[in-house]
Each structure stands twice: as structure tokens, then as C-alpha cells.
Design a protein around this motif. Structure first.
Motif, PDB file in Angstrom:
ATOM      1  N   THR A 306       0.848  -1.181   0.000  1.00  0.00           N
ATOM      2  CA  THR A 306       0.000   0.000   0.000  1.00  0.00           C
ATOM      3  C   THR A 306       0.893   1.242   0.000  1.00  0.00           C
ATOM      4  O   THR A 306       2.067   1.174   0.410  1.00  0.00           O
ATOM      5  CB  THR A 306      -0.904   0.038   1.239  1.00  0.00           C
ATOM      6  N   PRO A 307       0.368   2.382  -0.466  1.00  0.00           N
ATOM      7  CA  PRO A 307       1.171   3.615  -0.400  1.00  0.00           C
ATOM      8  C   PRO A 307       1.654   3.936   1.008  1.00  0.00           C
ATOM      9  O   PRO A 307       2.782   4.410   1.184  1.00  0.00           O
ATOM     10  CB  PRO A 307       0.204   4.678  -0.926  1.00  0.00           C
ATOM     11  N   ALA A 308       0.830   3.663   2.016  1.00  0.00           N
ATOM     12  CA  ALA A 308       1.240   3.949   3.392  1.00  0.00           C
ATOM     13  C   ALA A 308       2.443   3.111   3.790  1.00  0.00           C
ATOM     14  O   ALA A 308       3.357   3.594   4.482  1.00  0.00           O
ATOM     15  CB  ALA A 308       0.074   3.693   4.343  1.00  0.00           C
ATOM     16  N   GLU A 309       2.475   1.858   3.364  1.00  0.00           N
ATOM     17  CA  GLU A 309       3.612   0.995   3.700  1.00  0.00           C
ATOM     18  C   GLU A 309       4.883   1.469   3.004  1.00  0.00           C
ATOM     19  O   GLU A 309       5.971   1.473   3.598  1.00  0.00           O
ATOM     20  CB  GLU A 309       3.288  -0.443   3.308  1.00  0.00           C
ATOM     21  N   VAL A 310       4.756   1.869   1.744  1.00  0.00           N
ATOM     22  CA  VAL A 310       5.923   2.365   1.012  1.00  0.00           C
ATOM     23  C   VAL A 310       6.444   3.647   1.655  1.00  0.00           C
ATOM     24  O   VAL A 310       7.664   3.834   1.815  1.00  0.00           O
ATOM     25  CB  VAL A 310       5.575   2.595  -0.468  1.00  0.00           C
ATOM     26  N   LEU A 311       5.542   4.539   2.039  1.00  0.00           N
ATOM     27  CA  LEU A 311       5.969   5.786   2.679  1.00  0.00           C
ATOM     28  C   LEU A 311       6.622   5.519   4.030  1.00  0.00           C
ATOM     29  O   LEU A 311       7.557   6.236   4.425  1.00  0.00           O
ATOM     30  CB  LEU A 311       4.766   6.714   2.846  1.00  0.00           C
ATOM     31  N   ALA A 312       6.150   4.506   4.740  1.00  0.00           N
ATOM     32  CA  ALA A 312       6.782   4.158   6.015  1.00  0.00           C
ATOM     33  C   ALA A 312       8.214   3.693   5.798  1.00  0.00           C
ATOM     34  O   ALA A 312       9.118   4.014   6.582  1.00  0.00           O
ATOM     35  CB  ALA A 312       5.968   3.079   6.724  1.00  0.00           C
ATOM     36  N   THR A 313       8.435   2.942   4.717  1.00  0.00           N
ATOM     37  CA  THR A 313       9.787   2.500   4.389  1.00  0.00           C
ATOM     38  C   THR A 313      10.684   3.684   4.042  1.00  0.00           C
ATOM     39  O   THR A 313      11.843   3.758   4.463  1.00  0.00           O
ATOM     40  CB  THR A 313       9.748   1.511   3.215  1.00  0.00           C
ATOM     41  N   ILE A 314      10.132   4.608   3.267  1.00  0.00           N
ATOM     42  CA  ILE A 314      10.897   5.818   2.922  1.00  0.00           C
ATOM     43  C   ILE A 314      11.228   6.627   4.161  1.00  0.00           C
ATOM     44  O   ILE A 314      12.337   7.148   4.325  1.00  0.00           O
ATOM     45  CB  ILE A 314      10.101   6.656   1.891  1.00  0.00           C
ATOM     46  N   LEU A 315      10.277   6.714   5.073  1.00  0.00           N
ATOM     47  CA  LEU A 315      10.486   7.476   6.299  1.00  0.00           C
ATOM     48  C   LEU A 315      11.646   6.893   7.111  1.00  0.00           C
ATOM     49  O   LEU A 315      12.445   7.633   7.710  1.00  0.00           O
ATOM     50  CB  LEU A 315       9.213   7.472   7.134  1.00  0.00           C
ATOM     51  N   ASP A 316      11.750   5.572   7.116  1.00  0.00           N
ATOM     52  CA  ASP A 316      12.841   4.925   7.860  1.00  0.00           C
ATOM     53  C   ASP A 316      14.202   5.118   7.178  1.00  0.00           C
ATOM     54  O   ASP A 316      15.235   5.070   7.850  1.00  0.00           O
ATOM     55  CB  ASP A 316      12.558   3.424   8.005  1.00  0.00           C
ATOM     56  N   SER A 317      14.190   5.333   5.861  1.00  0.00           N
ATOM     57  CA  SER A 317      15.442   5.404   5.118  1.00  0.00           C
ATOM     58  C   SER A 317      16.034   6.813   5.039  1.00  0.00           C
ATOM     59  O   SER A 317      17.212   6.969   4.708  1.00  0.00           O
ATOM     60  CB  SER A 317      15.239   4.873   3.701  1.00  0.00           C
ATOM     61  N   VAL A 318      15.235   7.824   5.316  1.00  0.00           N
ATOM     62  CA  VAL A 318      15.697   9.212   5.205  1.00  0.00           C
ATOM     63  C   VAL A 318      16.206   9.678   6.567  1.00  0.00           C
ATOM     64  O   VAL A 318      15.520   9.521   7.586  1.00  0.00           O
ATOM     65  CB  VAL A 318      14.577  10.139   4.704  1.00  0.00           C
ATOM     66  N   ARG A 319      17.377  10.264   6.575  1.00  0.00           N
ATOM     67  CA  ARG A 319      17.988  10.709   7.840  1.00  0.00           C
ATOM     68  C   ARG A 319      17.198  11.857   8.449  1.00  0.00           C
ATOM     69  O   ARG A 319      16.818  12.809   7.769  1.00  0.00           O
ATOM     70  CB  ARG A 319      19.430  11.164   7.586  1.00  0.00           C
ATOM     71  N   VAL A 320      16.957  11.741   9.751  1.00  0.00           N
ATOM     72  CA  VAL A 320      16.216  12.762  10.480  1.00  0.00           C
ATOM     73  C   VAL A 320      17.201  13.832  10.947  1.00  0.00           C
ATOM     74  O   VAL A 320      18.249  13.501  11.514  1.00  0.00           O
ATOM     75  CB  VAL A 320      15.480  12.153  11.677  1.00  0.00           C
ATOM     76  N   PRO A 321      16.922  15.111  10.726  1.00  0.00           N
ATOM     77  CA  PRO A 321      17.849  16.155  11.186  1.00  0.00           C
ATOM     78  C   PRO A 321      17.960  16.191  12.696  1.00  0.00           C
ATOM     79  O   PRO A 321      16.993  15.920  13.410  1.00  0.00           O
ATOM     80  CB  PRO A 321      17.221  17.444  10.621  1.00  0.00           C
ATOM     81  N   GLY A 322      19.123  16.513  13.170  1.00  0.00           N
ATOM     82  CA  GLY A 322      19.345  16.597  14.608  1.00  0.00           C
ATOM     83  C   GLY A 322      18.733  17.838  15.196  1.00  0.00           C
ATOM     84  O   GLY A 322      18.362  18.767  14.504  1.00  0.00           O
TER      85      GLY A 322
END
Length: 322
Positions: A306-322
Motif C-alpha cells: 500500500t502507499p502507506a507501507e511504502v511511505l513508512a519504508t521511505i520514512l525509515d530510510s531518510v535521515r532525520v535532522p538533529g
């Protein structure tokens, strides 16, 4: 860099007071859907448009009408049907025999709040009548442009497109909605309260406006000035860019999606009582703001993603700013 704070004319205390009153009024009608109500409020403060999608009978139109009723503003409802014409929405020029001139008669879109019921039951041609209105806050008829009132909010409901008698919304139309939410079925306790409270007099009859259009406009402009650091803005760009290179997506998010994600994050921060945006605000709104804009690849569809699952994967792969 100097921090930009909320417009001096709009304080967070006033914003909290107004939004708390709206939320209290809405939750008295919409049982057990506090997260849905909060997302609808976020879209209102961000100056966007809201798409409510789910099966019939779960309260999509009730949510839209409830939010509209809490604001003392002009409200028009459009029932989208296969025979609805674009001129029914935008308006039409009519020849006046007395003045021997054409006069413009405004359509239903000329209101602060437009409730579009079952938008995907109308033809694509009729759906496209909202494109200019939603993006540019204006309507062009016979070569003349007419501005729409401020604030201007479209809340549209739609049934899942695989249901009988529906047309899928085109990508350009979906991209103009800031967020899409799904009502879902209420839990048993909320449904029991609904049977007790809604079995007689409709709760909307007792709902009164808690604010007006002018106040909403001031709140929206105040939210626009909430501080978002350069690192936070880069985080938004990184997330949106990642959707365009994902092998699981055939169509990624547009630049408009990034702009609306940041606007929604500012509103989310304001509702939380902050004068600055955090990565948490972006993360919580990623799925409501982006899921309806992206299109899965063929392989992802076959695998049942689902799009939500794909976006969750992207969210985990992108570095979060400090």
C-alpha cells in the motif's frame, strides 16, 4: 538567522482557545474519531483542502458538515452526480433582456466552505471545474476571472473508486487536496454512544458556530509564519525526493506536495502549542499528505503493498535532522 514567530496579531493562546472550542464541538458529534478531527483541524489551519474517503455510512459527510457548522461563514454543499455540469459549480453568464448585457451568476463554489459530497460520482469534466478554484482561489468564466472568498476550504467526500457508479479522481485533482483521511468504523463503545446520542434529535441541530471566517483567516496567516529551520525544510525535500526514486512507486510526490507537507506541519506544531516545527510534525503527517498523491509500481501492486507501507519504508530510510 533570526527566528520568525507567529504574527503579533495572532497568539498561540488565541489559536489554542479557538481550535479547542472547534475540536470540542466536533467531537461531540463525531464519536470516537479524535485523530480524524485533529487532522481536519490541521488542514483548516494550514489553509488546505481535505479529501475524506471511505465506504458509505461511516460519517464522511457528517464530518465535513460538522467542521463547516463550527465556523460562522458561508457554506455551500454540492451533491456530485453524473449529470452535474461544470457551470453548476463555477457559475454561468446569463443574458439579461432588460440591460442587454450578460450577467454572471455565481455557482456553488463561491463560499468559504464548500462541501463536495461523493465527488467521484461526477464525470472527470465536472471534477476538473474545481482545479483552478482549489489551487488559485479564483474562477474564470468566459474570459473573466472572479476571486473566491477568504478563507476558502473544499471538503470533499468520496467512496472507494471500485464501488459502483464512481470515477477515479485524476492525479491533478488529488494533488490539490492537502490531505486525505479515512474515517474507518467506530469501535464498539463509540458506536454504542452514537446509538444513544444520535438516535433522536440530530446532534448537528444543536451545534453552534464557535468562530467566524475572519478569525480563521487570521489564524491561517499566523500559522504560516511559524518557524521551520533550514534543516527541517531540507528534511521535507529529502522525503519528497525519495518518493520519486523509490522502485515501489511509479509516480512520486510533486513539488506542491512538499509545500503542503510543510504547511500542514506548521499547523500541526501550532496545535501542539509550539512556535516552531519539529521532524515529528512532518512524520505524523507524511501519510495523510502524500499517500493519495503517489502511484504504486506494478510490482508493488502485485505484492499487495500500500502507499502507506511504502511511505513508512521511505520514512525509515531518510535521515532525520538533529
Amino acid at each position: 538567522m533570526e527566528r520568525v514567530v507567529v504574527d503579533p496579531g495572532i497568539g498561540l493562546d488565541e489559536l489554542h482557545h479557538v481550535t479547542a472550542e472547534i475540536e470540542r464541538a466536533m467531537t461531540a458529534v463525531i464519536e470516537g474519531k479524535d485523530d480524524v478531527v485533529r487532522t481536519a483541524l490541521t488542514v483548516l489551519l494550514a489553509g488546505g483542502h481535505l479529501l475524506i474517503e471511505d465506504v458509505p455510512g461511516v460519517g464522511k459527510t457528517m464530518l465535513a458538515k460538522t467542521l463547516a457548522r463550527t465556523v460562522d461563514a458561508t457554506v455551500h454543499r454540492i451533491q456530485f452526480t453524473p449529470d452535474l455540469l461544470p457551470s453548476d459549480i463555477t457559475g454561468v453568464s446569463v443574458f439579461n433582456q432588460d440591460t442587454h448585457a450578460f450577467e454572471f451568476r455565481r455557482g456553488a463554489v463561491f463560499a468559504n466552505v464548500v462541501v463536495g459530497d461523493e465527488i467521484n460520482r461526477a464525470s472527470p469534466k465536472t471534477q476538473s471545474a474545481l482545479l483552478e478554484a482549489m489551487e488559485e482561489r479564483q474562477v474564470t468564466v468566459d474570459g473573466r476571472t472572479y476571486p473566491l472568498p477568504d478563507p476558502f476550504l473544499v471538503m470533499a467526500t468520496q467512496n472507494p473508486f471500485e464501488m459502483e457508479g464512481t470515477y477515479p479522481l485524476p492525479e491533478a485533482q488529488r494533488d490539490r487536496f492537502m490531505a486525505r483521511i479515512s474515517m474507518g468504523y467506530p469501535d464498539p463503545s463509540a458506536e454504542l454512544r452514537m446509538l444513544a446520542n444520535h438516535g433522536g434529535r440530530p446532534p448537528l441541530d444543536d451545534l453552534v458556530a464557535v468562530t467566524d471566517a475572519a478569525a480563521v483567516t487570521r489564524l491561517v496567516r499566523g500559522v504560516e509564519s511559524l518557524y521551520a529551520s533550514p534543516a527541517l525544510r531540507q528534511y521535507v525535500v529529502d522525503l519528497v525526493t525519495a518518493t520519486r526514486s523509490s522502485p515501489h512507486l511509479r509516480l512520486g510526490a510533486s513539488p506542491r506536495a512538499g509545500l503542503q507537507l510543510l504547511r500542514a506541519a506548521r499547523a500541526h506544531a501550532a496545535l501542539a502549542g509550539r512556535d516552531h516545527v519539529l521532524p515529528d510534525d512532518v512524520q505524523q503527517l507524511l501519510t495523510p499528505v502524500l499517500a493519495h498523491r503517489v502511484i504504486l509500481s506494478g510490482d508493488a501492486e502485485l505484492s499487495g503493498s500500500t502507499p502507506a507501507e511504502v511511505l513508512a519504508t521511505i520514512l525509515d530510510s531518510v535521515r532525520v535532522p538533529g
